[in-house]
Design an enzyme around this catalytic site. Structure first.
Site, mmCIF file in Angstrom:
data_model
loop_
_atom_site.group_PDB
_atom_site.id
_atom_site.type_symbol
_atom_site.label_atom_id
_atom_site.label_comp_id
_atom_site.label_asym_id
_atom_site.label_seq_id
_atom_site.Cartn_x
_atom_site.Cartn_y
_atom_site.Cartn_z
ATOM 1 N N HIS A 168 -41.103 40.448 -75.478
ATOM 2 C CA HIS A 168 -40.344 39.687 -74.481
ATOM 3 C C HIS A 168 -40.260 38.211 -74.874
ATOM 4 C CE1 HIS A 168 -38.918 37.864 -70.795
ATOM 5 N NE2 HIS A 168 -39.925 37.013 -70.921
ATOM 6 N N HIS A 181 -36.829 35.192 -75.818
ATOM 7 C CA HIS A 181 -36.659 33.751 -75.592
ATOM 8 C C HIS A 181 -36.278 32.944 -76.822
ATOM 9 C CE1 HIS A 181 -37.959 33.273 -71.397
ATOM 10 N NE2 HIS A 181 -38.867 34.209 -71.619
ATOM 11 N N GLU A 214 -34.558 33.387 -67.563
ATOM 12 C CA GLU A 214 -34.994 34.789 -67.555
ATOM 13 C C GLU A 214 -33.869 35.782 -67.254
ATOM 14 O OE1 GLU A 214 -37.708 35.860 -68.724
ATOM 15 O OE2 GLU A 214 -39.169 34.237 -68.553
ATOM 16 N N SER A 250 -34.564 41.499 -73.278
ATOM 17 C CA SER A 250 -35.723 42.213 -73.824
ATOM 18 C C SER A 250 -35.943 43.539 -73.104
ATOM 19 C CB SER A 250 -36.984 41.336 -73.749
ATOM 20 O OG SER A 250 -37.313 41.035 -72.407
#
Ligand code: PHE
Ligand code: CO
Length: 289
Positions: free
Chosen positions: A127, A132, A173, A193
């Site tokens: 993730h 990111h 996010e 993700s």
């Protein structure tokens, strides 16, 4: 994001960082990364913002195995001046913000187990790094993340961390972005993700898709236990950066203190609606529990 004890655990530095210990990953762990990577890389083109795929390329993240943070940081440093550092898990808010303000992205170094392939609660290296890091190679997004860190340090003193956390949630996010042809694409790390949410966020009739509005978004609660019921759509990374950097949040925090929150599924008359969600997914789940 953050929230944890106030002293770093044993073996961590004062800023909570730890060595990645890249040599300690097992072949099975690298293989799990490769599996997750292949599944997302096959599905994302055409769904994710093109700058994300460009980031994977610029940072050579298409090579097999869990990336070595030192190597990744070297490439990222050249692109936008960012680094990736390992932390043991969630860190206190001010530590998290301080790293961002200094262009350091904190990442978990552990990888999920095969049983957790589709769902886990704490952010793991897949993730944090796959989700990111690619966009940190994009100049406007990179600047936004740093400004967010500075804004977080400031929000701490204003008692407004929860408001600001919503901005992170609904952009970094779970953000969507509009393309020039009018179509929507994914960019939020929590979506890209996740195999299931990469489809749901873009194609399912259930969730709301609403135009980005800073005040509106800061009043909106979010779900940490399931797919989002509302996504917010930005026009561009440059526009997101401009709107957030050029706005003084202190009066907004003060103003919003008087107003009620919006529920996770609410749509109001002022919203710029891309999709008014049926909420069928969330309702079906409620019926089951
Ligand atoms: N402009 C914000 C403030 O006044 C700081 C900020 C910038 C927050 C960018 C988030 C993103 O606090
Ligand atoms: Co994340």
């Amino acid at each position: 994001m953050a929230q944890a004890e106030h002293t770093p655990p044993e073996g961590a530095a004062a800023d909570w960082t730890i060595p990645q210990d890249w040599d300690r990953y097992t072949p099975q762990e690298h293989a799990l990364w490769d599996h997750l990577f292949a599944r997302q890389a096959a599905m994302l083109p055409g769904r994710v913002v093109p700058e994300f795929m460009a980031g994977l390329d610029i940072l050579r993240m298409t090579r097999p195995g869990i990336p070595d943070f030192a190597e990744l940081s070297e490439r990222l440093m050249k692109a936008t001046g960012w680094q990736v550092v390992a932390v043991p898990g969630l860190v206190p808010d001010h530590v998290f913000f301080d790293h961002l303000a200094n262009r350091r992205f904190v990442a978990g170094r552990f990888i999920r187990t095969p049983e957790q392939i589709d769902y886990l609660e704490e952010p793991d290296v897949f993730h944090d790094v796959f989700g990111h890091v690619p966009l940190l190679a994009h100049p406007a997004f990179a600047d936004y993340m740093q400004a967010y860190g500075e804004g977080g340090l400031r929000a701490g003193g204003l008692g407004a961390i929860e408001r600001l956390a919503r901005l992170y949630w609904y952009t970094v996010e779970f953000g969507l972005i509009r393309q020039e042809d009018g179509g929507l694409r994914l960019y939020g790390a929590g979506i890209v993700s996740s195999y299931g949410e990469s489809i749901f966020a873009l194609d399912d009739p259930s969730p709301n898709r609403l135009g980005f509005d800073l005040r509106r978004l800061m009043r909106t609660r979010y779900r940490i236990d399931d797919y989002q019921q509302t996504y917010f759509v930005i026009d561009s990374f440059e526009d997101l950066l401009r709107q957030t950097v050029e706005t003084d949040f202190a009066p907004i925090y003060a103003e919003l203190g008087q107003e009620a929150d919006f529920d996770t599924a609410t749509v109001v008359a002022e919203d710029r609606i891309y999709n008014c969600g049926t909420q069928a997914y969330a309702r079906a789940k409620e019926g089951l529990t």
